[in-house]
Design a protein around this motif. Structure first.
Motif, PDB file in Angstrom:
ATOM      1  N   GLN A 138     -11.102 -18.041  20.501  1.00  0.00           N
ATOM      2  CA  GLN A 138      -9.968 -17.883  21.428  1.00  0.00           C
ATOM      3  C   GLN A 138     -10.349 -18.137  22.881  1.00  0.00           C
ATOM      4  O   GLN A 138      -9.486 -18.245  23.732  1.00  0.00           O
ATOM      5  N   PRO A 157     -13.646  -3.484   7.666  1.00  0.00           N
ATOM      6  CA  PRO A 157     -14.794  -4.373   7.502  1.00  0.00           C
ATOM      7  C   PRO A 157     -14.933  -5.295   8.706  1.00  0.00           C
ATOM      8  O   PRO A 157     -14.025  -5.382   9.522  1.00  0.00           O
ATOM      9  N   PHE A 158     -16.060  -5.975   8.824  1.00  0.00           N
ATOM     10  CA  PHE A 158     -16.244  -6.830  10.001  1.00  0.00           C
ATOM     11  C   PHE A 158     -15.206  -7.941  10.011  1.00  0.00           C
ATOM     12  O   PHE A 158     -14.828  -8.449   8.973  1.00  0.00           O
ATOM     13  N   GLY A 159     -14.735  -8.231  11.210  1.00  0.00           N
ATOM     14  CA  GLY A 159     -13.777  -9.311  11.362  1.00  0.00           C
ATOM     15  C   GLY A 159     -12.349  -8.912  11.070  1.00  0.00           C
ATOM     16  O   GLY A 159     -11.446  -9.745  11.101  1.00  0.00           O
ATOM     17  N   GLN A 208       1.747  -8.531  15.361  1.00  0.00           N
ATOM     18  CA  GLN A 208       1.868  -8.639  16.807  1.00  0.00           C
ATOM     19  C   GLN A 208       0.697  -9.479  17.291  1.00  0.00           C
ATOM     20  O   GLN A 208      -0.445  -9.210  16.935  1.00  0.00           O
ATOM     21  N   PHE A 256      -2.905 -12.062  21.525  1.00  0.00           N
ATOM     22  CA  PHE A 256      -3.281 -13.063  22.523  1.00  0.00           C
ATOM     23  C   PHE A 256      -2.064 -13.742  23.150  1.00  0.00           C
ATOM     24  O   PHE A 256      -2.198 -14.667  23.931  1.00  0.00           O
TER      25      PHE A 256
HETATM   26  N1  LIG Z   1      -4.354  -8.807  16.836  1.00  0.00           N
HETATM   27  C1  LIG Z   1      -4.984  -9.978  16.649  1.00  0.00           C
HETATM   28  N2  LIG Z   1      -4.360 -11.144  16.920  1.00  0.00           N
HETATM   29  C2  LIG Z   1      -4.985 -12.323  16.734  1.00  0.00           C
HETATM   30  N3  LIG Z   1      -6.226 -12.445  16.263  1.00  0.00           N
HETATM   31  C3  LIG Z   1      -6.913 -11.335  15.957  1.00  0.00           C
HETATM   32  C4  LIG Z   1      -6.331 -10.041  16.131  1.00  0.00           C
HETATM   33  N4  LIG Z   1      -7.223  -9.118  15.732  1.00  0.00           N
HETATM   34  C5  LIG Z   1      -8.321  -9.796  15.355  1.00  0.00           C
HETATM   35  N5  LIG Z   1      -8.144 -11.127  15.475  1.00  0.00           N
HETATM   36  C6  LIG Z   1      -9.133 -12.174  15.133  1.00  0.00           C
HETATM   37  O1  LIG Z   1     -10.157 -11.599  14.337  1.00  0.00           O
HETATM   38  C7  LIG Z   1     -11.415 -11.730  14.996  1.00  0.00           C
HETATM   39  C8  LIG Z   1     -12.274 -10.505  14.746  1.00  0.00           C
HETATM   40  O2  LIG Z   1     -11.693  -9.380  15.355  1.00  0.00           O
HETATM   41  P1  LIG Z   1     -12.600  -8.172  15.849  1.00  0.00           P
HETATM   42  O3  LIG Z   1     -11.699  -7.191  16.496  1.00  0.00           O
HETATM   43  O4  LIG Z   1     -13.723  -8.671  16.656  1.00  0.00           O
HETATM   44  O5  LIG Z   1     -13.122  -7.628  14.459  1.00  0.00           O
HETATM   45  P2  LIG Z   1     -14.051  -6.371  14.141  1.00  0.00           P
HETATM   46  O6  LIG Z   1     -14.281  -5.640  15.430  1.00  0.00           O
HETATM   47  O7  LIG Z   1     -13.278  -5.565  13.153  1.00  0.00           O
HETATM   48  O8  LIG Z   1     -15.276  -6.928  13.532  1.00  0.00           O
HETATM   49  C9  LIG Z   1     -11.077 -11.955  16.442  1.00  0.00           C
HETATM   50  O9  LIG Z   1     -12.083 -12.673  17.083  1.00  0.00           O
HETATM   51  C10 LIG Z   1      -9.788 -12.732  16.349  1.00  0.00           C
HETATM   52  O10 LIG Z   1     -10.060 -14.081  16.118  1.00  0.00           O
END
Ligand SMILES: Nc1ncnc2c1ncn2[C@@H]1O[C@H](COP(=O)(O)OP(=O)(O)O)[C@@H](O)[C@H]1O
Ligand SMILES: [Mg+2]
Lengths: 442, 600
Positions: A341, B240-242, B510, B513
């Motif tokens: 992003q 989980p991650f991601g 929602q 970004f």
């Molecule tokens: N609300 C959201 N809207 C759009 N993309 C999202 C959103 N939440 C997560 N993502 C996508 O998922 C990716 C991983 O999210 P992140 O919060 O870093 O995961 P985690 O902390 O659970 O490992 C982000 O980099 C983004 O690309």
């Protein structure tokens, strides 16, 4: 490795395990290097007089009267421009028949970058592979592994990414690399005329596994030299981090640590994070990008190694064979670039985020349709269309042999949307469809 | 106070960052000490004492420490320095100011001052000579980033004091004496704007802590509407991650209705903190129009920073939050990720060869976690004012499996559970909060229900319950369709499923970004919920199930365009009109409904 004349030689080892040995010694510093009958070792534990050494080459053959000499310093590497084009073993010793490198001696595994001194990554790395550039765009300063079963062509894809990435230097950290793969890398880089900007630290399957533990730190200390001292963009390739983690567990098990999940040491997360977090964008323009390989067993990403990796890295690229088209693809669901992003729609065309998301969503519908089909149900017209879409999407965009620029990827996306769907079904913001929807309808 | 002779010691053993010290005098649990490494003093904390041996965890790399290295004990526990100027700072886990450190790389033993002691503050007295005061009472105030920063009677003061004097309005430095108090023996005690407090101990200088009852708006629909959190409430986000934990937390930190946000980046990625460093000085607080950084303090102990300081970092953050709460402010405290802190405890416990609990975590992990969560809360201060700490932590379960000690222990401590689902994340249904598994205990509180009725609408809670019910029905319909096939179920099943999808796409999903969609004020949430319910209550007629999917896709599309447009803007209204038209196309007329009912 040279020893100094005044150094004391110990000859009374009190305990030997597969990866470690212990002896009584004085004035030893934590993490200091030593040699045990010429084999390199490092201090991993000191209890009073008793010092435990991790012997990188393994302890086979080591007698209790082996000669032990302490070096008075942690592992180091000599850095300088001369590193470029050279091949080294895990200890930083040349394996290409060339001379020792002259340069400044630096401790490996050095300190971390102050987070307030980091810059936010913002340079897109184009690879031409749409499964990466379109859906999981890479950014310089990022750290990202390929998750792949051992039979996937991850080394080939990684070499391809490395050569297209336009980095000033490429540093290969090979851990448990088969000799064939080592030669493959050497050849590919040679054929591309890129050898002079490549530095390699290689531990092959023929070398003792514990030696691998030094490879990432060696590679990254060299990377820091080029990125910090020379302000260069450096791409570090680490393959295979699963074998690195296996070596960690060998040592920790020998030291009687209580293993946590999948017999991995409880510190696995911190150990891996220390390596991956070396990826950075420096304010002066230099950067370190890490592309790694974590091999899976049977696609299981819940195993402690890929699991901890996923929690550390900025996404993962999941390689899988798509049987519908008979090609290896970058899986659109399990793959992720967390830094995308920062560049998509900013460094690339405005419609990039929307096209990417819509395509993945429609592909998810195709997965549902396929499940229906497998369960013996009739498909609706919409189902049929998603399946048609998914197949072309896979072949024209996800397959790793695609090599086009991002605009072409986006155009392909719109072409497929227009071919299979109505605007409302794609659900993209109106101002975008107005501009990019193929054909003449309103 | 008499000068105490401080204990000294010598290093006896080293395993990673666990060091055993032979001490020559008294040592207390959690006491801070410094290990001398070739002239550089490395900070460490006592974590166990056995006879004259102190087990210490060193907050730095232990590389190069030797047997016999000197150790100096300090006689105090790990403390934070509290005073004006904490806002907008970027600290490490031990509250050293990261911006004051020189060079690109962190150096061990480079400990910087948390406050700007040379800075001058406009002080205004609040207390008067002769006032009786206790710890936490306000003596005066300065302006910090345009917010009043109260200068309080230090929390360490026990009993009651009399104000002897307070300085006049004017400019003072943080360490200038701004008041003199008299203790119960009439002894004079000077007070400055700076005080210290040990992080492991809760600051409790407030009158009482009632059950929280006020909605805390986060701007995130799936939280505010479905599973609201309250001012002074606790919640956690496992996933989980991601799956979107960090993105969700960042979204909350940007949009939530808080006076001050304290973020503990605990053992996660450095680039995620850099994102805050980069964005927050630019982004505006949607409510005050001021820069987000002005109301934010960051405690960064990223995964490559010393492991032992990870645990300290969450306590440092909590103590700073408690300090500001005592000034009558609404604090939002975020920690990402509490699992890393638990892992740091596990690494240490393993090195000390303690008897391990489940998954090799220390046995007392549940107690440690619930003790920490209990420090959040809504309070009435002694002066009748209110303050709150709302705490939301993320949890990173190994393998994404929620049946693991950190998730389970946290579930017992936190009152809101926002479970992120891999499936939702995979299909990009963000935020990936599972609407069915997740819960907010607060929505059952009559106190909150009253509040929602008064501030949103009389029937709000019923509507929320109704929506939740519809989501479950939608899911059930989906399962039936999957088992029996599209044409093996009545058309109604398809309609029910798609009505659930409308709720999912319009309320739950929602785009974090998108400029507009990223934050939705409660007024807008109410409007959209009513709109969605209207669709839900509409009877539609279809000839074939094949028509259901494309039709609802059109409905969803118009709704989404509304979500992407400024509330009540022309564009918003245009799509609302379009939506009305689409609904009409398939709406069963009143008479037809009556007829149908008759024939049944
Ligand atoms: N609300 C959201 N809207 C759009 N993309 C999202 C959103 N939440 C997560 N993502 C996508 O998922 C990716 C991983 O999210 P992140 O919060 O870093 O995961 P985690 O902390 O659970 O490992 C982000 O980099 C983004 O690309
Ligand atoms: Mg995260």
């Amino acid at each position: 490795m040279e020893t100094k004349a005044f150094q004391k030689i110990y000859t009374k080892i009190t305990q030997i395990t597969k990866a470690t040995c212990s002896l009584n010694a004085e004035g030893v510093g934590y993490e200091e290097l030593a040699s045990v009958n010429g084999r390199l070792a490092q201090v991993v534990k000191i209890q009073g007089e008793n010092v435990t050494l991790q012997v990188f080459g393994g302890t086979e053959d080591i007698p209790t009267n082996a000669e032990v000499v302490f070096f008075g310093r942690p592992p180091t590497i000599k850095v300088g421009e001369d590193l470029a084009g050279r091949f080294f073993n895990a200890f930083g010793e040349p394996i290409d028949g060339g001379p020792e490198v002259e340069g400044e001696e630096r401790e490996i595994g050095g300190p971390s970058v102050n987070p307030v001194r980091r810059m936010q990554p913002s340079e897109l790395i184009a690879t031409g592979i749409a499964g990466i550039d379109l859906n999981n765009t890479l950014v310089s300063g990022q750290k990202i592994p390929f998750f792949a079963d051992p039979d996937q062509p991850y080394n080939q894809v990684m070499a391809m990414v490395a050569l297209r990435a336009k980095a000033d230097k490429i540093i290969l950290g090979g851990m448990g690399l088969t000799n064939d793969d080592y030669l493959y890398y050497k050849n590919v880089f040679d054929n591309a005329g890129a050898l002079d900007r490549i530095v390699s630290f290689v531990n092959t399957t023929e070398d003792p596994p514990v030696e691998r533990l030094l490879v990432p730190d060696m590679a990254l200390t060299a990377a820091e030299y080029f990125a910090v001292d020379k302000n260069e963009s450096v791409l570090v390739l680490l393959t295979d981090m699963t074998l690195f983690a296996d070596a960690l567990s060998i040592v920790s098990n020998r030291m009687d640590q209580i293993p946590s999940k999948d017999s991995m040491p409880g510190s696995l997360y911190s150990d891996l994070a220390k390596i991956y977090e070396k990826a950075v964008q420096f304010p002066e323009g230099g950067s370190i990008t890490i592309v790694a390989v974590t091999t899976l067993s049977g696609g299981d990403i819940t195993h402690a190694i890929p699991d901890n990796t996923g929690y550390i890295t900025e996404g993962q690229l999941f390689l899988r064979r798509d049987t519908d088209i008979g090609k290896v693809i970058v899986d659109p669901f399990r793959s992720l670039s967390r830094l995308k992003q920062l560049v998509i729609g900013k460094k690339t065309r405005e419609d990039h985020p929307q096209v990417m998301n819509a395509a993945v969503r429609l592909n998810a519908d195709a997965v549902n349709a396929r499940t229906k089909l497998e369960n013996g149900f009739d498909l609706t017209d919409y189902d049929e269309r998603t399946l048609g879409f998914a197949k072309e999407y896979s072949r024209e965009l996800l397959a790793i042999d695609v090599n086009i620029d991002v605009d072409a990827m986006l155009d392909t996306g719109w072409k497929l949307f227009g071919k299979y769907f109505e605007k409302a079904e794609v659900g993209i913001k109106e101002d975008m469809t107005k501009k990019y929807w193929p054909g003449k309808d309103d | 106070m008499k000068e105490k002779k401080l204990t000294k010691g010598k290093v006896r053993s080293i395993i990673a960052n666990l060091v055993v010290v032979e001490a020559d005098g008294p040592v207390s649990q959690n006491e801070i000490c410094y290990v001398d490494k070739d002239g550089v003093k490395l900070m460490a904390e006592v974590i166990k004492v056995n006879g004259t041996q102190a087990f210490i965890q060193v907050f730095e790399s232990t590389r190069g420490i030797r047997i016999g290295s000197d150790v100096e004990f300090t006689g105090s526990m790990l403390e934070v320095t509290l005073g004006p100027g904490v806002l907008s700072k970027n600290y490490d886990g031990l509250q050293h100011d990261l911006n004051k450190m020189e060079g690109v790389f962190l150096k061990s033993g480079d400990y910087t001052e948390p406050l700007d002691l040379e800075k001058e503050w406009e002080f205004e007295p609040v207390a008067k000579k002769g006032d009786t005061v206790v710890a936490g009472d306000w003596l005066g105030q300065v302006e910090e980033n345009t917010m009043p920063h109260r200068i309080m009677v230090p929390f360490k003061f026990k009993g009651t004091y009399k104000v002897k004097s307070v300085v006049k309005k004017g400019t003072y430095k943080a360490k200038d004496t701004i008041a003199v108090l008299l203790d119960d023996k009439d002894k004079e005690v000077p007070v400055t704007m700076v005080q210290k407090w040990p992080v492991k101990i809760a600051i409790t200088s407030f009158k009482n802590k009632p059950r929280p009852f006020k909605l805390m708006e986060t701007g995130i629909r799936t939280i505010d509407t479905l599973n609201p959190i309250v001012e002074g409430g606790t919640g956690f986000i496992p996933g989980p991650f991601g799956s979107g934990k960090t993105v969700l937390q960042h979204a909350i930190s940007k949009e939530a209705e808080a006076d001050i946000v304290v973020i503990a980046a605990c053992g996660e990625r450095a680039n995620e903190v850099v994102e805050i460093f980069t964005e927050f000085p630019e982004l505006e607080d949607p409510r005050t129009g001021r820069k987000l950084m002005e109301r934010t303090t960051i405690i960064a102990n990223t995964s490559n920073m010393p492991v032992a300081a990870r645990e300290a970092s969450v306590y440092t953050a909590m103590t700073i939050a408690e300090y500001y709460r005592a000034m009558g402010l609404k604090i939002l405290l975020l920690a990402d990720s509490t699992s890393r802190w638990a892992q740091a405890l596990r690494e240490m416990s393993n090195r000390m060869e303690e008897l391990p609990g489940p998954d090799a975590f220390p046995m007392d992990l549940p107690a440690i976690i619930s003790n920490f969560y209990s420090r959040a809360g809504f309070v009435y201060l002694n002066n009748g004012k209110t303050g709150s700490i709302t705490f939301i932590g993320t949890v990173s379960p190994a393998g994404g499996n929620l049946k693991e000690p950190v998730t389970e222990s946290t579930k017992k401590a936190a009152r809101c559970f926002y479970a992120l689902s891999q499936n939702r994340a995979d299909s990009k249904r963000y935020p990936a909060i599972d609407p069915i598994d997740s819960y907010s205990k607060y929505i059952e509180y009559p106190e909150l229900q009253d509040y929602l009725k008064k501030h949103i609408s009389e029937d709000w809670v019923e509507k929320v319950m109704e929506i939740k019910n519809h989501l479950i029905k939608g899911k059930e319909a989906y399962e039936q369709i999957n088992i029996l096939g599209d044409d093996g179920v009545p058309i109604d099943y398809h309609i029910t499923f798609w009505k659930g999808e409308v709720i999912d796409f319009v309320i739950l999903q929602q785009d974090a970004f998108d400029e507009v969609d990223r934050s939705s004020p409660i007024k807008r949430q109410k409007y959209m919920l009513d709109k969605v319910l209207e669709v839900y209550h509409t009877e539609f007629s279809f000839d074939s199930f094949e028509d259901v999917n494309p039709y609802f896709k059109k409905v969803i599309n118009e709704f989404k365009q509304m979500n992407f447009s400024d509330f009540e803007s022309d564009n918003f209204k245009k799509h609302e009109k379009e939506l009305k038209k689409i609904i009409k196309e398939r709406k069963v007329k009143e008479e037809e409904v009556a007829e149908q009912e008759e024939s049944n």
